[in-house]
Write an enzyme that holds these catalytic residues in place. Sequence first.
Site, PDB file in Angstrom:
ATOM      1  N   PHE A  16       0.826  -1.211   0.000  1.00  0.00           N
ATOM      2  CA  PHE A  16       0.000   0.000   0.000  1.00  0.00           C
ATOM      3  C   PHE A  16       0.863   1.265   0.000  1.00  0.00           C
ATOM      4  CE2 PHE A  16       0.761   0.340   4.558  1.00  0.00           C
ATOM      5  CZ  PHE A  16       0.601   1.691   4.826  1.00  0.00           C
ATOM      6  N   LYS A  17       2.124   1.149   0.400  1.00  0.00           N
ATOM      7  CA  LYS A  17       3.014   2.311   0.424  1.00  0.00           C
ATOM      8  C   LYS A  17       3.249   2.874  -0.983  1.00  0.00           C
ATOM      9  CE  LYS A  17       3.696   1.684   4.869  1.00  0.00           C
ATOM     10  NZ  LYS A  17       4.953   1.495   5.552  1.00  0.00           N
TER      11      LYS A  17
END
Length: 377
Positions: free
Chosen positions: A111-112
């Site tokens: 998700f980063k």
Amino acid sequence: MNLLYKSTRNSEKTVTASEAILKGLADDGGLFVPESIPKLDVTLDELKGMSYQETAYAVMKQFFTDFTEEELKHCINSAYDSKFDTEVIAPLVKVGDTYHLELFHGATIAFKDMALSILPHLLITSAKKNNVKNEIVILTATSGDTGKAALAGFADVPGTRIIVFYPKGGVSRIQELQMVTQKGENTSVVAIHGNFDHAQSGVKAIFEDKKLAEELADAGYQFSSANSINIGRLVPQVVYYVYAYAKLLENEEIKAGEKINVTVPTGNFGNILAAYYAKQMGVPIAKLICASNENKVLFDFFKTGVYDKNREFILTSSPSMDILISSNLERLLFELYDRNPRYVQEMMQELGESGRFTVDSNIKIRMSRVFLCGICR
């Protein structure tokens, strides 16, 4: 209106959004926050028909007011493009009676990627806006996911170098291999003896070293950060929650104004803080549910009002949550204490000296009205 930024530990000095992005951390060691959290200037009905990129612009233009429309849209469109394996960027998927916003469609499947795909573009644009001639050296501590996503985002970006520090033995083998095999002439990876908190504290100490900063400036370099202490990393995360609510409306899963609960697995407190900012912007959010693992420093804090990092550090199967010092909690405390930096400064000093601090009962009550915390096993 030009929205300025100030430190959580000192309200006197203000900087522009682009200056805050460039600096990463305030000179006094505090985190940059907007002078006020802006409201959305579009209706929820207008939002539901927008793409992810359009939603990102609607949110970010409220925070990054010294960027022109052309500059900001270029950053957004350069970030959220074919490097994602789905055109919608972040699909909202229903599973049973819950909804999951899929943030894993980027280059590193973490998700980063969502925020770290745009940060390099925001940083380079900020450098040009402020006539920065120095090479920008990105210092980042990681517990696993941030490292690879940051390395991929900044690899071979002109005018930048990136150094990632990670705890040896404190990330998964796959994450370590992802980082050490990253290509790019401007990328470096350093393993440290210790845990993520040691890496993060070390990076902050480097930022606060004024003599080192002067020496680097003379040599043509300056530091910035890719961690969520950088407001340029945090603000793009606010988009998730605005976009998710709009998609729920578009799919007729909820009615306009209906409140939703948001659950976020939490380590450094950045992602769930972004949801709090979305709530302050006008998104109808009822409860923010903070999911911890066995390193339950946040669970204990929300339950007791005492933040205490003096405990055993446990390596788990969720290394991104293996954190005992949640940096972005400082930004929440700033809001809860009615934006009075004196209280924040005192608590952060106490945390540094004794490893713990306590909030008063009124603040504990205010937190309980918005936040719940549970432990994932």
